[in-house]
Design a protein around this motif. Structure first.
Motif, mmCIF file in Angstrom:
data_model
loop_
_atom_site.group_PDB
_atom_site.id
_atom_site.type_symbol
_atom_site.label_atom_id
_atom_site.label_comp_id
_atom_site.label_asym_id
_atom_site.label_seq_id
_atom_site.Cartn_x
_atom_site.Cartn_y
_atom_site.Cartn_z
ATOM 1 N N SER A 13 -16.371 46.520 -15.727
ATOM 2 C CA SER A 13 -17.244 45.358 -15.837
ATOM 3 C C SER A 13 -18.696 45.744 -15.570
ATOM 4 O O SER A 13 -18.993 46.548 -14.690
ATOM 5 N N ASP A 14 -19.568 45.139 -16.337
ATOM 6 C CA ASP A 14 -20.997 45.335 -16.143
ATOM 7 C C ASP A 14 -21.620 44.059 -15.584
ATOM 8 O O ASP A 14 -22.825 43.848 -15.675
ATOM 9 N N ALA A 15 -20.798 43.205 -14.984
ATOM 10 C CA ALA A 15 -21.266 41.916 -14.473
ATOM 11 C C ALA A 15 -22.455 42.024 -13.521
ATOM 12 O O ALA A 15 -23.345 41.176 -13.573
ATOM 13 N N PRO A 16 -22.517 43.049 -12.654
ATOM 14 C CA PRO A 16 -23.671 43.114 -11.750
ATOM 15 C C PRO A 16 -25.021 43.225 -12.470
ATOM 16 O O PRO A 16 -26.045 42.853 -11.910
ATOM 17 N N LEU A 32 -19.562 48.430 -6.510
ATOM 18 C CA LEU A 32 -19.332 47.007 -6.749
ATOM 19 C C LEU A 32 -18.011 46.775 -7.471
ATOM 20 O O LEU A 32 -17.291 45.803 -7.171
ATOM 21 N N ASP A 33 -17.678 47.647 -8.396
ATOM 22 C CA ASP A 33 -16.405 47.520 -9.104
ATOM 23 C C ASP A 33 -15.239 47.628 -8.124
ATOM 24 O O ASP A 33 -14.290 46.843 -8.194
ATOM 25 N N ASP A 34 -15.331 48.591 -7.199
ATOM 26 C CA ASP A 34 -14.285 48.745 -6.194
ATOM 27 C C ASP A 34 -14.192 47.533 -5.283
ATOM 28 O O ASP A 34 -13.114 47.055 -4.951
ATOM 29 N N VAL A 35 -15.342 47.012 -4.858
ATOM 30 C CA VAL A 35 -15.368 45.842 -3.967
ATOM 31 C C VAL A 35 -14.725 44.640 -4.654
ATOM 32 O O VAL A 35 -13.897 43.949 -4.067
ATOM 33 N N PHE A 36 -15.134 44.382 -5.893
ATOM 34 C CA PHE A 36 -14.598 43.220 -6.605
ATOM 35 C C PHE A 36 -13.122 43.413 -6.944
ATOM 36 O O PHE A 36 -12.359 42.455 -6.946
ATOM 37 N N GLU A 37 -12.714 44.648 -7.189
ATOM 38 C CA GLU A 37 -11.300 44.919 -7.486
ATOM 39 C C GLU A 37 -10.455 44.658 -6.247
ATOM 40 O O GLU A 37 -9.367 44.089 -6.331
ATOM 41 N N VAL A 64 -27.686 54.069 -10.232
ATOM 42 C CA VAL A 64 -27.184 52.806 -10.764
ATOM 43 C C VAL A 64 -25.679 52.904 -11.022
ATOM 44 O O VAL A 64 -24.922 51.989 -10.688
ATOM 45 N N ALA A 65 -25.241 54.021 -11.593
ATOM 46 C CA ALA A 65 -23.809 54.200 -11.862
ATOM 47 C C ALA A 65 -23.005 54.149 -10.569
ATOM 48 O O ALA A 65 -21.945 53.515 -10.514
ATOM 49 N N GLN A 66 -23.508 54.788 -9.530
ATOM 50 C CA GLN A 66 -22.799 54.760 -8.241
ATOM 51 C C GLN A 66 -22.731 53.338 -7.702
ATOM 52 O O GLN A 66 -21.697 52.911 -7.179
ATOM 53 N N GLY A 67 -23.820 52.607 -7.828
ATOM 54 C CA GLY A 67 -23.811 51.209 -7.395
ATOM 55 C C GLY A 67 -22.789 50.392 -8.161
ATOM 56 O O GLY A 67 -22.066 49.567 -7.577
ATOM 57 N N LEU A 68 -22.712 50.606 -9.465
ATOM 58 C CA LEU A 68 -21.728 49.885 -10.280
ATOM 59 C C LEU A 68 -20.299 50.241 -9.865
ATOM 60 O O LEU A 68 -19.418 49.381 -9.823
ATOM 61 N N ARG A 69 -20.082 51.515 -9.528
ATOM 62 C CA ARG A 69 -18.743 51.931 -9.081
ATOM 63 C C ARG A 69 -18.362 51.252 -7.772
ATOM 64 O O ARG A 69 -17.228 50.790 -7.599
#
Length: 167
Positions: free
Chosen positions: A13-16, A158-163, A151-156
């Protein structure tokens, strides 16, 4: 159009970034400006394959395997894998041209200790055969990849948190 940052991040997801489409578009445009170079490129000494080599080395130094692999795929340079993994002082680096070694050392400096860069470092690049315009492009690539990796690390994350938060 492929979003390179989303590809590097390897998230579902690219929601952030959805609330900042202009920033997402600008990052993609910067990627194209730096890496989609044609025969009429005003800085022909830094061809597409070499740009990818520098980017892959910078990503490797930043500790981002997916980004390093992404850029390594476009690094049409002899011994690219060894140069990315072992740098300018490895076995492949010793065999590489003076220009290549100087550019990779400069990338290492910019990733590891950017505030320590001096005029002597730039002069070393000029002595190795790089023009001022080429030096600027190399620096832009390293800076851009550093931005992408963050940015990629931040997306990862956030992806883990939301998952984990999903029911």
């Amino acid at each position: 159009m492929t979003d390179v940052l989303l590809t590097i991040a390897e998230v579902g997801s690219d929601a952030p970034r959805d609330h900042r489409p202009t920033v997402r578009d600008a990052a993609q445009a910067a990627y194209h400006a730096l890496f989609d170079v044609g025969a009429d490129d005003p800085v022909p000494g830094v061809d597409r394959g070499f740009r990818h080599l520098v980017a892959a080395r910078a990503a490797r130094l930043e500790g981002d395997g997916p980004a390093a692999e992404f850029y390594l795929d476009g690094a049409d340079v002899t011994d690219a894998v060894a140069l990315v993994e072992d740098g300018p002082d490895g076995e492949a680096g010793v065999r590489a041209t003076r220009r290549t070694r100087a550019a990779l050392r400069y990338a290492e400096l910019l990733v590891g200790s950017p505030a320590a860069a001096t005029a002597d470092d730039l002069n070393g690049l000029v002595v190795a055969g790089w023009s001022p315009a080429e030096i600027v492009v190399i620096g832009q690539i390293v800076g851009f990849v550093s931005y992408q990796v963050r940015v990629a690390q931040g997306l990862r994350v956030l992806d883990d948190v939301f998952e984990e938060a999903a029911p």
